[in-house]
Design an enzyme around this catalytic site. Structure first.
Site, PDB file in Angstrom:
ATOM      1  N   ASP A   1     -11.279   2.058   4.624  1.00 20.63           N
ATOM      2  CA  ASP A   1     -11.500   0.613   4.548  1.00 20.63           C
ATOM      3  C   ASP A   1     -12.987   0.287   4.434  1.00 20.63           C
ATOM      4  O   ASP A   1     -13.359  -0.818   4.049  1.00 20.63           O
ATOM      5  CB  ASP A   1     -10.920  -0.092   5.783  1.00 20.63           C
ATOM      6  CG  ASP A   1      -9.627  -0.833   5.484  1.00 20.63           C
ATOM      7  OD1 ASP A   1      -9.396  -1.170   4.304  1.00 20.63           O
ATOM      8  OD2 ASP A   1      -8.856  -1.085   6.420  1.00 20.63           O
TER       9      ASP A   1
ATOM     10  N   LYS B   1       0.835  -1.211   0.000  1.00 19.34           N
ATOM     11  CA  LYS B   1       0.000   0.000   0.000  1.00 19.34           C
ATOM     12  C   LYS B   1       0.866   1.256   0.000  1.00 19.34           C
ATOM     13  O   LYS B   1       0.577   2.219  -0.716  1.00 19.34           O
ATOM     14  CB  LYS B   1      -0.917   0.002   1.223  1.00 19.34           C
ATOM     15  CG  LYS B   1      -2.001  -1.063   1.189  1.00 19.34           C
ATOM     16  CD  LYS B   1      -2.746  -1.144   2.510  1.00 19.34           C
ATOM     17  CE  LYS B   1      -3.770  -2.259   2.492  1.00 19.34           C
ATOM     18  NZ  LYS B   1      -4.410  -2.472   3.801  1.00 19.34           N
TER      19      LYS B   1
ATOM     20  N   GLN C   1      -4.643  -1.957  10.149  1.00 22.08           N
ATOM     21  CA  GLN C   1      -4.479  -3.270   9.528  1.00 22.08           C
ATOM     22  C   GLN C   1      -4.924  -4.387  10.473  1.00 22.08           C
ATOM     23  O   GLN C   1      -4.523  -4.442  11.634  1.00 22.08           O
ATOM     24  CB  GLN C   1      -3.013  -3.478   9.117  1.00 22.08           C
ATOM     25  CG  GLN C   1      -2.750  -4.782   8.387  1.00 22.08           C
ATOM     26  CD  GLN C   1      -3.456  -4.838   7.038  1.00 22.08           C
ATOM     27  OE1 GLN C   1      -3.575  -3.853   6.335  1.00 22.08           O
ATOM     28  NE2 GLN C   1      -3.931  -6.024   6.688  1.00 22.08           N
TER      29      GLN C   1
END
Length: 291
Positions: A119, A52, A96
């Site tokens: 997200d 990312k 994450q």
């Protein structure tokens, strides 16, 4: 049989975003800034977050990586989330998953500002998605829809079977596939561990989306001729004969199924790259909405 090439499409999307970011710079506007938080040393998570960060650099985003030790407490992580929520330079960020077992994942995700939740995991964004309102769609389902659109896969009136009911993939994609519009209007069956006659359901499906996490679960005898196969599974299977000590395997027995499918995603190179591309797309949207 047509391969749904997520790697190619994701690169196309990144090129499109990069062009938009270049135009923003030309106009003297602030460019998008994505932050990522990772707790601990999970190998797959480190690899994913690293990709990312590299993607941000490629397309001209600003990026920040907050890497915390495994011993980080829930209170310390909540404090960092609060700081990111309040930081006007950060347009969007991700925490994450998975988190260490001593941290309540739901509590952390609930603390994320929905306007920075690129997200798409916050209940506010999930609810807006279900109501077809403007929001951040969870990156993996968002990527699947985009892949279907770009390959002009016909979904209207089709029977879609989604295997797996996770809040991250299974539930949202089941909703998106039934909504009005491109890559929607299908009749959806959401299957899970208590579903009876799953194999028969799959044989009736025009489209199968498998997000189970069980290597090679979907076999050729579960798929009818001409079906569209979307494989979301990505499992590291130990293999001492390989340099890395493992190989990546999807939910679908690709070699057995490919000749029966009209469209199919490979693993790797299918849904995975799309997830990162759509996370970047969400971050761009976050910046544009603020502007």
């Amino acid at each position: 049989m047509t391969i749904l090439d997520g790697k190619k499409v994701s690169n196309d999307i990144k090129d499109e975003i990069a062009a938009e970011v270049a135009a923003m710079r030309e106009r003297g506007e602030k460019v998008p800034h994505l932050a990522a938080v990772i707790v601990g040393e999970d190998g797959a998570s480190l690899t994913y977050v690293g990709s990312k960060v590299r993607a941000c650099k490629r397309i001209g985003f600003e990026s920040t990586l907050k890497q915390l030790p495994e011993s980080t407490t829930e209170e310390e992580l909540l404090e960092l989330v609060g700081q990111l929520n309040a930081d006007p330079e950060i347009d969007g960020y991700i925490v994450q998953l998975p988190l260490p077992r001593h941290i309540d994942e739901q509590k952390i995700l609930m603390a994320v500002d929905p306007d920075k939740d690129v997200d798409g995991f916050h209940p506010t964004n999930f609810g807006k998605m279900a109501l077809e309102l403007e929001t951040f769609i969870s990156a993996t389902p968002f990527g699947i829809i985009e892949l279907l659109k770009r390959y002009e896969v016909e979904t209207s009136g089709k029977h879609t079977v989604v295997i797996g009911r996770s809040h991250i993939v299974g539930r949202p994609i089941s909703i998106l596939m039934s909504q009005k519009g491109a890559a929607g209007n299908s009749t959806v069956t959401l299957a899970h561990s208590r579903t009876q006659n799953l194999e028969e359901l799959c044989r009736q499906a025009d489209i199968i989306v498998s997000a189970l996490g069980v290597p090679n679960f979907v076999k050729a005898d579960m798929v009818k001729d001409g079906a569209v196969i979307i494989d979301v599974g990505i499992t590291r299977v130990p293999d001492a004969s390989r340099e890395r000590g493992y190989y990546i395997c999807g939910d679908v027995d690709f070699e057995g199924v490919k000749d029966k499918a009209s469209f199919i995603t490979p693993v790797p190179g299918g849904v995975g790259p799309m997830t990162i591309a759509m996370l970047l797309k969400n971050t761009l949207l976050a910046r544009q909405r603020k502007a």
